[in-house]
Design an enzyme around this catalytic site. Structure first.
Site, mmCIF file in Angstrom:
data_model
loop_
_atom_site.group_PDB
_atom_site.id
_atom_site.type_symbol
_atom_site.label_atom_id
_atom_site.label_comp_id
_atom_site.label_asym_id
_atom_site.label_seq_id
_atom_site.Cartn_x
_atom_site.Cartn_y
_atom_site.Cartn_z
ATOM 1 N N SER A 74 73.149 -4.247 -62.052
ATOM 2 C CA SER A 74 73.142 -4.762 -63.425
ATOM 3 C C SER A 74 74.518 -4.675 -64.065
ATOM 4 C CB SER A 74 72.144 -3.942 -64.248
ATOM 5 O OG SER A 74 72.334 -4.148 -65.629
ATOM 6 N N ALA A 75 74.793 -5.627 -64.970
ATOM 7 C CA ALA A 75 76.056 -5.593 -65.717
ATOM 8 C C ALA A 75 75.994 -4.589 -66.862
ATOM 9 C CB ALA A 75 76.339 -6.973 -66.282
ATOM 10 N N LYS A 112 79.506 -10.424 -63.109
ATOM 11 C CA LYS A 112 78.895 -11.577 -62.451
ATOM 12 C C LYS A 112 79.480 -12.828 -63.133
ATOM 13 C CE LYS A 112 74.612 -8.907 -62.136
ATOM 14 N NZ LYS A 112 73.271 -8.678 -62.699
ATOM 15 N N GLU A 138 67.127 -12.000 -59.667
ATOM 16 C CA GLU A 138 68.012 -12.276 -60.801
ATOM 17 C C GLU A 138 67.442 -13.323 -61.750
ATOM 18 O OE1 GLU A 138 71.844 -10.746 -61.880
ATOM 19 O OE2 GLU A 138 70.676 -12.372 -62.736
ATOM 20 N N ASP A 139 67.742 -13.154 -63.035
ATOM 21 C CA ASP A 139 67.262 -14.149 -64.006
ATOM 22 C C ASP A 139 68.390 -14.996 -64.583
ATOM 23 O OD1 ASP A 139 68.397 -12.020 -65.560
ATOM 24 O OD2 ASP A 139 67.428 -12.885 -67.319
ATOM 25 N N THR A 153 65.153 -6.852 -72.073
ATOM 26 C CA THR A 153 66.102 -6.375 -73.085
ATOM 27 C C THR A 153 66.963 -7.509 -73.634
ATOM 28 O OG1 THR A 153 67.264 -5.570 -71.152
ATOM 29 C CG2 THR A 153 66.306 -3.913 -72.586
ATOM 30 N N ASP A 178 68.395 -7.079 -60.604
ATOM 31 C CA ASP A 178 69.044 -7.154 -61.897
ATOM 32 C C ASP A 178 68.105 -6.420 -62.867
ATOM 33 O OD1 ASP A 178 70.771 -8.244 -63.982
ATOM 34 O OD2 ASP A 178 69.082 -9.545 -64.454
ATOM 35 N N LEU A 179 68.599 -6.058 -64.041
ATOM 36 C CA LEU A 179 67.757 -5.293 -64.970
ATOM 37 C C LEU A 179 67.197 -6.180 -66.093
ATOM 38 C CD1 LEU A 179 66.684 -2.522 -65.914
ATOM 39 C CD2 LEU A 179 68.848 -2.201 -67.123
ATOM 40 N N ASP A 180 68.109 -6.585 -66.983
ATOM 41 C CA ASP A 180 67.669 -7.343 -68.158
ATOM 42 C C ASP A 180 67.114 -8.699 -67.746
ATOM 43 O OD1 ASP A 180 68.734 -5.252 -69.466
ATOM 44 O OD2 ASP A 180 70.522 -6.281 -70.169
ATOM 45 N N LYS A 183 73.475 -14.141 -70.739
ATOM 46 C CA LYS A 183 72.700 -13.329 -69.800
ATOM 47 C C LYS A 183 73.524 -12.979 -68.565
ATOM 48 C CE LYS A 183 68.057 -14.568 -71.248
ATOM 49 N NZ LYS A 183 66.791 -15.206 -70.861
#
Ligand code: B16
Ligand code: MG
Length: 213
Positions: free
Chosen positions: A114-115, A145, A169-170, A17, A9-11, A45
């Site tokens: 990522s979304a 997601k 993932e966060d 971010t 995942d990114l953020d 998120k």
């Protein structure tokens, strides 16, 4: 089954971010006459931009036309991009680059799941784009997601089976997506928030790729 692929995942996982999303959404809600707090931001998120706006409007009890919604989402994104455009390699979260490097040297395939529709510019600005064999982001998926689409497409792009993938993932919704895809889910954060993960770690400084293959 050996695991050969890592999906990130990114953020909130590679970069923070979420803070920028929060600032930009907050600017918008204040214009609309209400406020959001960090606890509410937690529920956004991993959720797509338009779904986030719907949740925010619902939270503030505000109804907008589809045209107004598009206009507000664009404004929020413009403010968000002003912040993203100032990002540099310093904004990569602690331990992330070493972890990516170590995974690469072990021939582990790496993809983004990522979304965010802004994922390419974030990876570029922070200098970690070269580590990725595939980038699946909000521009490639039609379902947010907790739907597993983003991770299923990641596995497909890497040419591996779902069971060979480890997801980092966060977000609760992101862990749900990983589990729905039959993947091993590493939660980055706390067990209170990520009770559905296979394992939860505070960040990348405490882990090595060997632990997950
Ligand atoms: P954008 P992730 C998600 O990224 C964020 O967590 C979420 O807060 C945001 O609304 C979503 O991306 C869409 O982002 O507006 O840039 O398309 O955690 O899935 O990497
Ligand atoms: Mg996230």
């Amino acid at each position: 089954m050996a695991r050969h692929a890592f999906l990130f995942d990114l953020d909130g996982v590679l970069v923070d971010t979420a803070v920028f999303h929060f600032q930009a959404w907050r600017r918008l809600t204040r214009e609309l006459g209400f406020d959001i707090d960090e606890e509410f931001n937690e529920t956004l998120k991993g959720i797509s931009r338009m779904d986030s706006l719907d949740r925010i409007l619902n939270h503030g009890g505000v109804t907008l036309t589809p045209e107004e919604k598009t206009a507000f989402a664009t404004r929020k994104n413009d403010w968000y991009l002003e912040l993203v455009n100032q990002m540099t390699p310093v904004d990569v979260l602690p331990g992330v680059e070493d972890f990516l490097k170590a995974a690469k040297s072990r021939n582990i395939k790496i993809a983004l799941g990522s979304a965010s529709k802004n994922a390419p510019v974030i990876l570029e600005k922070t200098g970690i784009l070269p580590y990725f064999d595939a980038v699946i982001d909000g521009n490639h998926v039609s379902r947010s997601k907790p739907d597993p689409e983003v991770f299923l497409k990641g596995a497909q792009a890497l040419g591996v089976s779902n069971a060979e993938c480890v997801v980092f993932e966060d977000a609760y919704a992101g862990i749900q997506a990983a589990k729905a895809a039959d993947m091993y889910a590493v939660g980055i954060g706390t067990t209170e928030v990520l009770s559905n993960a296979d394992i939860v770690v505070p960040g990348f400084e405490e882990i090595t790729p060997e632990q997950f293959v």
